[in-house]
Design a protein around this motif. Structure first.
Motif, PDB file in Angstrom:
ATOM      1  N   CYS A  50      48.327  76.590  40.438  1.00  0.00           N
ATOM      2  CA  CYS A  50      48.400  75.414  41.195  1.00  0.00           C
ATOM      3  C   CYS A  50      47.308  74.428  40.973  1.00  0.00           C
ATOM      4  CB  CYS A  50      48.463  75.645  42.712  1.00  0.00           C
ATOM      5  SG  CYS A  50      49.877  76.626  43.172  1.00  0.00           S
ATOM      6  N   TYR A  51      47.694  73.210  40.256  1.00  0.00           N
ATOM      7  CA  TYR A  51      46.685  72.191  40.224  1.00  0.00           C
ATOM      8  C   TYR A  51      47.210  71.076  41.232  1.00  0.00           C
ATOM      9  CZ  TYR A  51      46.060  74.704  35.914  1.00  0.00           C
ATOM     10  OH  TYR A  51      45.878  75.619  34.939  1.00  0.00           O
ATOM     11  N   GLY A  52      46.127  70.319  41.437  1.00  0.00           N
ATOM     12  CA  GLY A  52      46.383  69.314  42.294  1.00  0.00           C
ATOM     13  C   GLY A  52      46.180  69.458  43.816  1.00  0.00           C
ATOM     14  N   GLY A  53      46.941  68.713  44.747  1.00  0.00           N
ATOM     15  CA  GLY A  53      46.624  68.946  46.317  1.00  0.00           C
ATOM     16  C   GLY A  53      47.628  69.086  46.976  1.00  0.00           C
ATOM     17  N   ASP A  54      48.811  69.828  46.383  1.00  0.00           N
ATOM     18  CA  ASP A  54      49.985  70.100  47.140  1.00  0.00           C
ATOM     19  C   ASP A  54      49.448  71.471  48.135  1.00  0.00           C
ATOM     20  OD1 ASP A  54      52.687  70.302  47.976  1.00  0.00           O
ATOM     21  OD2 ASP A  54      53.361  71.003  46.452  1.00  0.00           O
ATOM     22  N   VAL A  55      49.138  71.086  49.118  1.00  0.00           N
ATOM     23  CA  VAL A  55      48.679  72.023  50.264  1.00  0.00           C
ATOM     24  C   VAL A  55      49.936  73.112  50.598  1.00  0.00           C
ATOM     25  CG1 VAL A  55      47.519  72.631  52.312  1.00  0.00           C
ATOM     26  CG2 VAL A  55      46.864  70.568  51.021  1.00  0.00           C
ATOM     27  N   SER A  56      51.048  72.246  50.814  1.00  0.00           N
ATOM     28  CA  SER A  56      52.185  73.266  51.260  1.00  0.00           C
ATOM     29  C   SER A  56      52.576  74.351  50.315  1.00  0.00           C
ATOM     30  CB  SER A  56      53.281  72.277  51.534  1.00  0.00           C
ATOM     31  OG  SER A  56      53.765  71.537  50.580  1.00  0.00           O
ATOM     32  N   ARG A  57      52.475  73.993  48.864  1.00  0.00           N
ATOM     33  CA  ARG A  57      52.857  74.833  47.791  1.00  0.00           C
ATOM     34  C   ARG A  57      51.668  75.984  47.901  1.00  0.00           C
ATOM     35  NH1 ARG A  57      56.176  77.807  45.404  1.00  0.00           N
ATOM     36  NH2 ARG A  57      55.949  78.441  43.166  1.00  0.00           N
ATOM     37  N   LYS A  58      50.676  75.694  48.058  1.00  0.00           N
ATOM     38  CA  LYS A  58      49.569  76.820  48.014  1.00  0.00           C
ATOM     39  C   LYS A  58      49.901  77.696  49.273  1.00  0.00           C
ATOM     40  CE  LYS A  58      45.990  73.916  45.818  1.00  0.00           C
ATOM     41  NZ  LYS A  58      45.023  73.239  45.732  1.00  0.00           N
ATOM     42  N   ARG A  59      49.995  76.946  50.490  1.00  0.00           N
ATOM     43  CA  ARG A  59      50.077  77.837  51.648  1.00  0.00           C
ATOM     44  C   ARG A  59      51.415  78.753  51.644  1.00  0.00           C
ATOM     45  NH1 ARG A  59      51.301  74.322  55.536  1.00  0.00           N
ATOM     46  NH2 ARG A  59      49.082  73.477  55.470  1.00  0.00           N
ATOM     47  N   LYS A  60      52.145  78.164  50.919  1.00  0.00           N
ATOM     48  CA  LYS A  60      53.518  78.979  50.629  1.00  0.00           C
ATOM     49  C   LYS A  60      53.396  80.458  49.895  1.00  0.00           C
ATOM     50  CE  LYS A  60      57.961  78.839  48.736  1.00  0.00           C
ATOM     51  NZ  LYS A  60      58.906  78.214  47.731  1.00  0.00           N
ATOM     52  N   LEU A  61      52.348  80.064  48.830  1.00  0.00           N
ATOM     53  CA  LEU A  61      52.128  81.007  47.741  1.00  0.00           C
ATOM     54  C   LEU A  61      51.143  82.216  48.451  1.00  0.00           C
ATOM     55  CD1 LEU A  61      51.567  79.291  44.432  1.00  0.00           C
ATOM     56  CD2 LEU A  61      53.356  80.867  44.974  1.00  0.00           C
ATOM     57  N   LEU A  62      50.345  81.677  49.195  1.00  0.00           N
ATOM     58  CA  LEU A  62      49.256  82.749  50.065  1.00  0.00           C
ATOM     59  C   LEU A  62      50.347  83.498  51.125  1.00  0.00           C
ATOM     60  CD1 LEU A  62      46.187  80.666  50.411  1.00  0.00           C
ATOM     61  CD2 LEU A  62      46.541  82.458  49.035  1.00  0.00           C
ATOM     62  N   GLU A  63      51.056  82.779  51.667  1.00  0.00           N
ATOM     63  CA  GLU A  63      51.887  83.460  52.608  1.00  0.00           C
ATOM     64  C   GLU A  63      52.804  84.658  52.223  1.00  0.00           C
ATOM     65  OE1 GLU A  63      51.794  83.238  56.231  1.00  0.00           O
ATOM     66  OE2 GLU A  63      50.089  82.056  56.079  1.00  0.00           O
ATOM     67  N   LYS A  64      53.374  84.204  50.859  1.00  0.00           N
ATOM     68  CA  LYS A  64      54.257  85.183  50.290  1.00  0.00           C
ATOM     69  C   LYS A  64      53.358  86.449  49.911  1.00  0.00           C
ATOM     70  CE  LYS A  64      57.597  84.995  46.572  1.00  0.00           C
ATOM     71  NZ  LYS A  64      58.202  84.178  45.356  1.00  0.00           N
TER      72      LYS A  64
END
Length: 97
Positions: A50-64
């Motif tokens: 994950c590059y950049g600042g899409d926080v919702s995508r990062k949060r989704k991956l960590l929750e998964k």
């Protein structure tokens, strides 16, 4: 008894290998837990791609990942599928006294 329990938990924590899920080690005396250690789980770096600042995508991956670890922990406990402890680990703990 508290110091002995802490010492035994610390030695056992060093001897048991890390698993895919968190493993808690507890020392109990007279039906009271007097010491607790946690062996942390292996974690894959799911945010590496994950590059950049899409926080919702990062949060989704960590929750998964968190949900998968929880599922593994539920499957890994009970009916003989728990954490296996080697004989030399128990031998080392017994010599610690």
């Amino acid at each position: 008894t508290n110091t002995v329990g802490r010492k035994l938990c610390a030695v056992l924590k060093e001897q048991i290998a890390r698993q895919q899920f968190d493993v808690s080690i507890q020392a109990a005396a007279a039906n009271r837990i007097i010491s607790r250690e946690t062996i942390k789980a292996y974690r894959k770096n799911v945010l590496a791609k994950c590059y950049g600042g899409d926080v919702s995508r990062k949060r989704k991956l960590l929750e998964k990942q968190k949900a998968g670890k929880k599922k593994m922990r539920m499957l890994g406990v009970g009916k003989g599928r728990g954490v296996t402890i080697e004989n030399n680990a128990l031998h080392t703990v017994m010599q610690t006294r």
